[in-house]
Design an enzyme around this catalytic site. Structure first.
Site, PDB file in Angstrom:
ATOM      1  NE  ARG A  39      -4.230  -1.441   0.157  1.00  0.00           N
ATOM      2  CZ  ARG A  39      -4.316  -2.521  -0.629  1.00  0.00           C
ATOM      3  NH1 ARG A  39      -3.342  -2.800  -1.479  1.00  0.00           N
ATOM      4  NH2 ARG A  39      -5.378  -3.301  -0.593  1.00  0.00           N
TER       5      ARG A  39
ATOM      6  CG  HIS B 138      -3.006  -1.022  -6.835  1.00  0.00           C
ATOM      7  ND1 HIS B 138      -3.476  -0.344  -5.736  1.00  0.00           N
ATOM      8  CD2 HIS B 138      -3.090  -2.332  -6.504  1.00  0.00           C
ATOM      9  CE1 HIS B 138      -3.837  -1.210  -4.798  1.00  0.00           C
ATOM     10  NE2 HIS B 138      -3.601  -2.426  -5.245  1.00  0.00           N
TER      11      HIS B 138
HETATM   12  P1  NDP Z   1      -1.707 -11.269   5.478  1.00  0.00           P
HETATM   13  O1  NDP Z   1      -2.662 -10.731   6.484  1.00  0.00           O
HETATM   14  O2  NDP Z   1      -1.799 -12.702   5.088  1.00  0.00           O
HETATM   15  O3  NDP Z   1      -0.208 -11.013   5.961  1.00  0.00           O
HETATM   16  C1  NDP Z   1       0.185  -9.839   6.579  1.00  0.00           C
HETATM   17  C2  NDP Z   1       1.573 -10.024   7.170  1.00  0.00           C
HETATM   18  O4  NDP Z   1       1.994  -8.777   7.721  1.00  0.00           O
HETATM   19  C3  NDP Z   1       1.606 -11.050   8.295  1.00  0.00           C
HETATM   20  O5  NDP Z   1       2.784 -11.797   8.246  1.00  0.00           O
HETATM   21  C4  NDP Z   1       1.578 -10.171   9.543  1.00  0.00           C
HETATM   22  O6  NDP Z   1       2.182 -10.774  10.690  1.00  0.00           O
HETATM   23  C5  NDP Z   1       2.396  -8.988   9.080  1.00  0.00           C
HETATM   24  N1  NDP Z   1       2.117  -7.797   9.893  1.00  0.00           N
HETATM   25  C6  NDP Z   1       0.954  -7.102  10.002  1.00  0.00           C
HETATM   26  N2  NDP Z   1       1.098  -6.089  10.873  1.00  0.00           N
HETATM   27  C7  NDP Z   1       2.357  -6.139  11.321  1.00  0.00           C
HETATM   28  C8  NDP Z   1       3.100  -5.377  12.255  1.00  0.00           C
HETATM   29  N3  NDP Z   1       2.563  -4.330  12.906  1.00  0.00           N
HETATM   30  N4  NDP Z   1       4.381  -5.723  12.503  1.00  0.00           N
HETATM   31  C9  NDP Z   1       4.944  -6.783  11.861  1.00  0.00           C
HETATM   32  N5  NDP Z   1       4.286  -7.558  10.956  1.00  0.00           N
HETATM   33  C10 NDP Z   1       3.018  -7.236  10.690  1.00  0.00           C
HETATM   34  O7  NDP Z   1      -1.847 -10.340   4.179  1.00  0.00           O
HETATM   35  P2  NDP Z   1      -1.554 -10.722   2.664  1.00  0.00           P
HETATM   36  O8  NDP Z   1      -0.204 -11.334   2.594  1.00  0.00           O
HETATM   37  O9  NDP Z   1      -2.683 -11.491   2.095  1.00  0.00           O
HETATM   38  O10 NDP Z   1      -1.573  -9.275   1.969  1.00  0.00           O
HETATM   39  C11 NDP Z   1      -0.654  -8.266   2.339  1.00  0.00           C
HETATM   40  C12 NDP Z   1      -1.036  -6.939   1.690  1.00  0.00           C
HETATM   41  O11 NDP Z   1      -0.690  -6.939   0.298  1.00  0.00           O
HETATM   42  C13 NDP Z   1      -2.525  -6.610   1.667  1.00  0.00           C
HETATM   43  O12 NDP Z   1      -2.959  -6.125   2.919  1.00  0.00           O
HETATM   44  C14 NDP Z   1      -2.602  -5.555   0.573  1.00  0.00           C
HETATM   45  O13 NDP Z   1      -2.427  -4.278   1.136  1.00  0.00           O
HETATM   46  C15 NDP Z   1      -1.419  -5.874  -0.333  1.00  0.00           C
HETATM   47  N6  NDP Z   1      -1.838  -6.322  -1.672  1.00  0.00           N
HETATM   48  C16 NDP Z   1      -1.445  -5.599  -2.769  1.00  0.00           C
HETATM   49  C17 NDP Z   1      -1.783  -6.022  -4.025  1.00  0.00           C
HETATM   50  C18 NDP Z   1      -1.321  -5.301  -5.241  1.00  0.00           C
HETATM   51  O14 NDP Z   1      -1.765  -5.608  -6.357  1.00  0.00           O
HETATM   52  N7  NDP Z   1      -0.417  -4.333  -5.126  1.00  0.00           N
HETATM   53  C19 NDP Z   1      -2.596  -7.232  -4.254  1.00  0.00           C
HETATM   54  C20 NDP Z   1      -2.944  -7.920  -3.038  1.00  0.00           C
HETATM   55  C21 NDP Z   1      -2.578  -7.457  -1.796  1.00  0.00           C
HETATM   56  P3  NDP Z   1       1.534 -12.094  11.356  1.00  0.00           P
HETATM   57  O15 NDP Z   1       1.710 -13.183  10.319  1.00  0.00           O
HETATM   58  O16 NDP Z   1       2.344 -12.335  12.553  1.00  0.00           O
HETATM   59  O17 NDP Z   1       0.090 -11.772  11.601  1.00  0.00           O
HETATM   60  C1  OXD Z   2      -5.610  -6.233  -2.849  1.00  0.00           C
HETATM   61  C2  OXD Z   2      -5.156  -5.327  -3.909  1.00  0.00           C
HETATM   62  O1  OXD Z   2      -5.568  -5.872  -1.671  1.00  0.00           O
HETATM   63  O2  OXD Z   2      -5.397  -5.625  -5.107  1.00  0.00           O
HETATM   64  O3  OXD Z   2      -6.013  -7.365  -3.190  1.00  0.00           O
HETATM   65  O4  OXD Z   2      -4.537  -4.305  -3.627  1.00  0.00           O
END
Ligand code: NDP
Ligand code: OXD
Length: 310
Positions: A225, A273
């Protein structure tokens, strides 16, 4: 059963056709013109819903995100507190994100950003990159997407570490966790990939201080993001040479404004994006199965935790 579909960017007709395959009895209503009676709506499939909209449906049983991130839904102060919100988890989405991340890690590792500049100057400058086994890649966020990218990069031989809230066990991947481990994790990360969710704890996490902790000449890939990154701080670090180059898929304002310095910066690659775009053909079945769970009286899979914000 009636499903409300509300998205600022997805193709409603493609989704209607796919959802009909798995839930043929469903009445598919599209916001804003084809909602019908608000009492009819049982489920909502949303991306960037209008703030206040989801509070209008008295019989809503669950909200399903059309994306992996739920920040665009949780920012609605009127989102009904008692209704479950499910994130999108799809192996296809993870695979596509891994392709994006792998592409840019290899691009920077092999020096293709430098070949592009050499070509512009008509210069023949071969490079001899280090082996992947000595190149240290760090992934912020080791969840569905970060975990899958870490696995793919480790498979190519890179020295991969990840940072998350809780400790992880992924073969070939060093796990750092918690706030105290962030700076040590950054110090060892020559190519930093950001796959964190946007929450109050992660907003602006890539800033002057965290960029300074990276080794000189590090690379940044942000596919999560835009609000995770302080754009002016990155520009300063690129201009000073501390950060060698960046690949950015997400921005504080999207579409990226025409006059934004990232567009023409020689060290920045911009993508619109599209690192991992949700595909109705791979995802409709997953959401339909999750709707069936809720209809059967069970909580949906992959529920977002509203206190953590992801
Ligand atoms: P998940 O919820 O599966 O994973 C999030 C990870 O971030 C976890 O490992 C979590 O830790 C970690 N995390 C969250 N908060 C913290 C913190 N404060 N400190 C340390 N680690 C933290 O999300 P996804 O992998 O499914 O997706 C990640 C992001 O990717 C989405 O939220 C979205 O914003 C972005 N995205 C972008 C896309 C694009 O096209 N550009 C497409 C899809 C997604 P823990 O495992 O310990 O909970
Ligand atoms: C998502 C994205 O969060 O596309 O899936 O950004």
């Amino acid at each position: 059963m009636a499903i409300l579909f509300s998205s600022t960017c997805d193709d409603a007709e493609a989704w209607r056709a796919e959802m009909k395959k798995y839930l043929p009895e469903t009445d598919f209503r599209v916001w804003p013109d084809d909602i019908g009676k608000v009492e009819d709506i049982d489920f909502a499939l949303v991306w960037n819903p209008k703030p206040g909209e989801l509070a209008r449906y008295p019989n809503l049983k669950a909200v399903f995100s059309l994306g992996a991130g739920v920040d665009n839904i949780l920012k609605d102060a009127d989102l009904p507190a008692d209704i479950p919100l499910a994130r999108l988890v799809d192996d296809n989405l993870s695979r596509v994100m891994s392709e994006y991340v792998t592409h840019w890690v290899l691009h920077f590792h092999r020096g293709f950003h430098l070949f592009r500049l050499s070509q512009q100057n008509g210069e023949w400058r071969p490079l001899n990159p280090p082996e992947t086994s000595v190149r240290r890649v760090g992934i912020l966020g080791l969840g569905e997407l970060g975990g899958s990218a870490a696995h793919a990069l480790s498979g190519l031989g890179f020295r991969v570490a990840g940072w998350s809230r809780s400790a992880k066990r992924i073969e070939g991947v060093e796990s750092f966790h918690g706030a105290d481990a962030l700076i040590p994790f950054l110090r060892r990360s020559e190519i930093l990939v950001c796959l964190l969710p946007l929450t109050p704890a992660t907003e602006n996490i890539i800033n002057d201080e965290t960029l300074a902790a990276l080794p000189a000449g590090a690379f940044i890939i942000n596919a999560a993001r835009g609000d995770l990154l302080v754009e002016d701080d990155l520009l300063k670090a690129l201009n000073s040479g501390h950060i060698a180059a960046a690949a950015l898929d997400v921005f504080r304002r999207e579409p990226l404004p025409a006059n934004h310095p990232f567009w023409r910066h020689p060290k920045v690659a911009v993508t619109p994006h599209c690192a991992a775009v949700t595909s109705p053909s791979s995802t409709a079945r997953i959401i339909a199965d999750n709707i069936r769970r809720v209809q059967a009286g069970r909580p949906p899979l992959h529920q977002a935790d509203r206190t953590r914000g992801y």
